[in-house]
Design a protein around this motif. Structure first.
Motif, mmCIF file in Angstrom:
data_model
loop_
_atom_site.group_PDB
_atom_site.id
_atom_site.type_symbol
_atom_site.label_atom_id
_atom_site.label_comp_id
_atom_site.label_asym_id
_atom_site.label_seq_id
_atom_site.Cartn_x
_atom_site.Cartn_y
_atom_site.Cartn_z
ATOM 1 N N THR A 23 40.865 31.807 24.050
ATOM 2 C CA THR A 23 40.737 33.219 24.445
ATOM 3 C C THR A 23 40.056 34.032 23.348
ATOM 4 O OG1 THR A 23 42.741 33.051 25.797
ATOM 5 C CG2 THR A 23 42.029 35.263 25.170
ATOM 6 N N GLU A 512 41.755 42.367 24.950
ATOM 7 C CA GLU A 512 42.363 41.228 25.650
ATOM 8 C C GLU A 512 43.785 41.566 26.086
ATOM 9 O OE1 GLU A 512 41.186 38.409 26.710
ATOM 10 O OE2 GLU A 512 39.175 38.581 25.841
ATOM 11 N N HIS A 558 37.630 38.828 33.161
ATOM 12 C CA HIS A 558 38.950 38.559 33.762
ATOM 13 C C HIS A 558 39.005 38.954 35.237
ATOM 14 C CE1 HIS A 558 41.164 37.297 30.186
ATOM 15 N NE2 HIS A 558 40.513 38.220 29.496
#
Length: 560
Positions: A23, A512, A558
């Motif tokens: 990630t 994130e 995402h």
């Protein structure tokens, strides 16, 4: 198709790096530059805290491996920088076969050209490179001097290689310069080994000792956070050991040099082990070292180096009782020394005495909040082997009440479950945590340990009841994550509140986290059948934060 073209896929990168590094690597895609595809590898530079060099090895049918010179990568991990380069390669997967074929053609052409050159032409080429590359010239000069046993030249070159001054800007070797210095030290170590192999072992002994002195002094003035200089210096020490085994210097002189080096003011690097020299020292040399070490310890009873040297020599003698007596002179309040004594006795086959020392450690350190956990584990293992499960539970209970940590709670739970008494133990443990929470004594994260324990038990109903006014944001997020299927409305309230406060921070990590919270909110809306409400909220959020282009990229990745 991506796997066939590039030799790997995103799933391979995730498996190598783990979810966290994968990630984080997503946030470095724009930081990759200088991508170069070779026959079996890809190299690039990734700009992060520093400019890091990355190399991915593309094995035909063998998957992918990676190396990076960042601190995490140098520990052997497939880091976020490797992930970023791998993802960049996948983006250009269509061009990879052609680029690898071109690299093969270049390599083949170079080898064919070199093979066709005459001896004189090859010499001219080497001389040309030596004139351009000082580092290569130094290496070959050293090899040549070693090959012809020119000891004077070898000494000059070795000392030049370990000279820290060219790397010490402003009198200090900075972090960025340490790898270059380490590389030269490694070359010096190789030269010393070659000198020994070529019949110059006696000279190699003296030269290695001179080099170790210089390195020990230099190490005080550098940033070797990654340990690369220390590792290279250890190679010099190893070369010294090998030279001693061949040259067989006078045991008394060697003993005196070792003690002087290990107890000197600049004894930090490399860390010599006298046991490595036991064969060369023999009984006479080891006896001399014992004499010198004992004198030094009398002068400085609390000196760490003096104590370590004495421990090494006592171990070499194989006298367990003397070693126990030495350890017992300075028992650490954490119980770590009691554990060392117990381990030495157990290794000697004296299990009962070992357990007695470990139990003594528990008594001596009973009031310490930070007792060495390995000591507790050691005793618990012995109790469990003997079927003393109630004693294991009692010990874990005592430590839980002193430490008041999630780790201690888990250990108590594990022990009580094995003894089939967790239900009663849990009631008492939670009662203690509730009393602690009422006194507003928080965990190291700010929230109460009670909530951590309830979440760890999976008791979400109780966690919701206790969370109000006590939980910190991390605990609220964890509670929402665990509850979004069973309590979507309550979890949604948490996600939206946390997302509101998460809008302000900037940076990859913050973006994130915001995306993660929004994904949780979306799942809750889906469970509630109110997806249109989430869509409207998301449109408003994107409009509000549209100037943060990096955030928009993260949200798009995402699917938000």
């Amino acid at each position: 198709m991506t796997r066939k073209l590039a030799g790997f896929a995103e799933d391979d990168l995730r498996a190598l790096a783990g979810d966290r590094s994968f990630t984080r690597g997503l946030g470095y895609l724009d930081a990759v530059s200088g991508l170069e595809v070779g026959e079996g590898s890809v190299t690039a530079v990734v700009h992060g805290t520093d400019a890091y060099e990355v190399e991915l090895t593309l094995g035909d049918g063998d998957g992918i491996s990676g190396w990076c010179d960042c601190p995490y990568g140098q520990e052997g991990n497939f880091c976020k920088h490797c992930v970023a380069v791998g993802l960049t390669v996948l983006r250009r997967a269509e061009a990879i076969p052609r680029q690898r074929a071109a690299a093969r053609a270049r390599t083949s052409g170079l080898e064919a050209w070199l093979a066709a050159l005459s001896r004189d032409e090859l010499l001219a080429l080497v001389r040309e490179r030596l004139a351009e590359d000082r580092t290569l010239r130094r290496r070959l000069e050293l090899r040549a001097a070693t090959a012809r046993s020119d000891l004077h030249a070898v000494r000059d070159r070795v000392l030049a290689l370990i000279d820290p001054r060219p790397f010490a800007r402003y009198g200090y070797i900075e972090y960025a310069d340490a790898p270059g210095y380490a590389q030269q030290i490694a070359e010096a170590a190789s030269a010393l080994s070659a000198l020994t192999a070529g019949g110059g072992a006696a000279q190699a002994v003296g030269l290695a000792e001179e080099a170790l002195r210089v390195l020990a002094e230099a190490y005080e003035e550098m940033d070797d956070s990654d340990g690369v200089v220390g590792e290279a210096a250890a190679a010099v020490a190893e070369a010294h050991v090998k030279a001693c085994k061949v040259a067989r210097p006078d045991p008394h002189r060697l003993a005196e040099w070792l003690v002087g080096h290990m107890l000197g003011d600049d004894s930090g690097v490399p860390d010599l082990d006298p046991l490595d020299y036991a064969e060369v020292l023999g009984p006479a040399g080891l006896s001399r070292m014992r004499q010198l070490a004992a004198e030094a310890k009398r002068r400085r009873p609390s000196g760490w180096a003096e104590r370590y040297l004495m421990e090494c020599l006592v171990k070499a003698a194989g006298d367990v009782d003397e070693l126990v007596e030495l350890y017992a002179q300075d028992l650490h309040p954490s119980g770590a020394t009691h554990l060392r004594i117990a381990e030495e006795l157990e290794s000697a086959g004296r299990a009962d005495e070992a357990l007695a020392w470990a139990e003594r450690g528990l008594r001596d350190c009973a009031a310490e909040a930070h007792i060495d956990g390995r000591l507790v584990d050691h005793v618990c293992v012995h109790y469990a082997r003997a079927g003393r499960t109630a004693d294991v539970v009692a010990l874990r209970r005592d430590r839980f009440h002193v430490e008041q940590s999630l780790a201690a709670y888990r250990q108590l739970r594990s022990a009580a479950q094995a003894a089939h008494c967790w239900e009663a133990e849990r009631v008492a443990a939670l009662a203690a945590l509730k009393a602690d929470a009422r006194r507003e004594r928080g965990s190291r994260y700010g929230g109460t340990l009670l909530i951590d324990a309830l979440l760890d038990d999976g008791d979400l109903d109780a966690a919701w009841k206790e969370a109000a006014g006590r939980a910190h944001d991390g605990q609220w997020e964890q509670l929402a994550d665990l509850s979004r299927e069973t309590r979507p409305a309550e979890a949604l309230t948490v996600y939206l509140r946390l997302a509101e406060s998460a809008k302000e921070p900037t940076g990859d990590r913050a973006y994130e986290r915001l995306a993660r919270l929004l994904l949780g909110a979306r799942d809750c809306h889906r469970a509630l059948g109110t997806e249109a409400v989430f869509t409207e909220y998301l449109v408003g959020l994107r409009t509000e934060l549209k100037r943060r282009r990096k955030l928009m990229t993260v949200l798009e990745r995402h699917g938000l």
